[in-house]
Design a protein around this motif. Structure first.
Motif: not given
Length: 66
Positions: A26-44
């Motif tokens: 629901n809020a993909l680019f805010e708070g912890d979701s943004q950090i999680a998304l960046i970490t997922i991209i870095a891991s990939l």
């Protein structure tokens, strides 16, 4: 080297799975979701680089035997 890349790949996959649980769609680019998304991209990216390293080592081994 092969075992090292496998271990790092498993760690990167575990990071992707863990951070996927932290995503709030629901809020993909805010708070912890943004950090999680960046970490997922870095891991990939790390997984991709490790696969390239593994393939290049395999090619190097084949070229030395010929």
């Amino acid at each position: 080297m092969k075992i090292f890349t496998i271990i790092l790949s498993v760690i990167a996959i575990a990071l992707v799975i863990f951070n996927a649980t932290l995503l709030d769609f629901n809020a993909l680019f805010e708070g912890d979701s943004q950090i999680a998304l960046i970490t997922i991209i870095a891991s990939l990216c790390a997984i991709t680089l490790l696969q390239i390293l593994r393939i290049s080592k395999k090619i190097e081994k084949l070229s030395k035997t010929r």
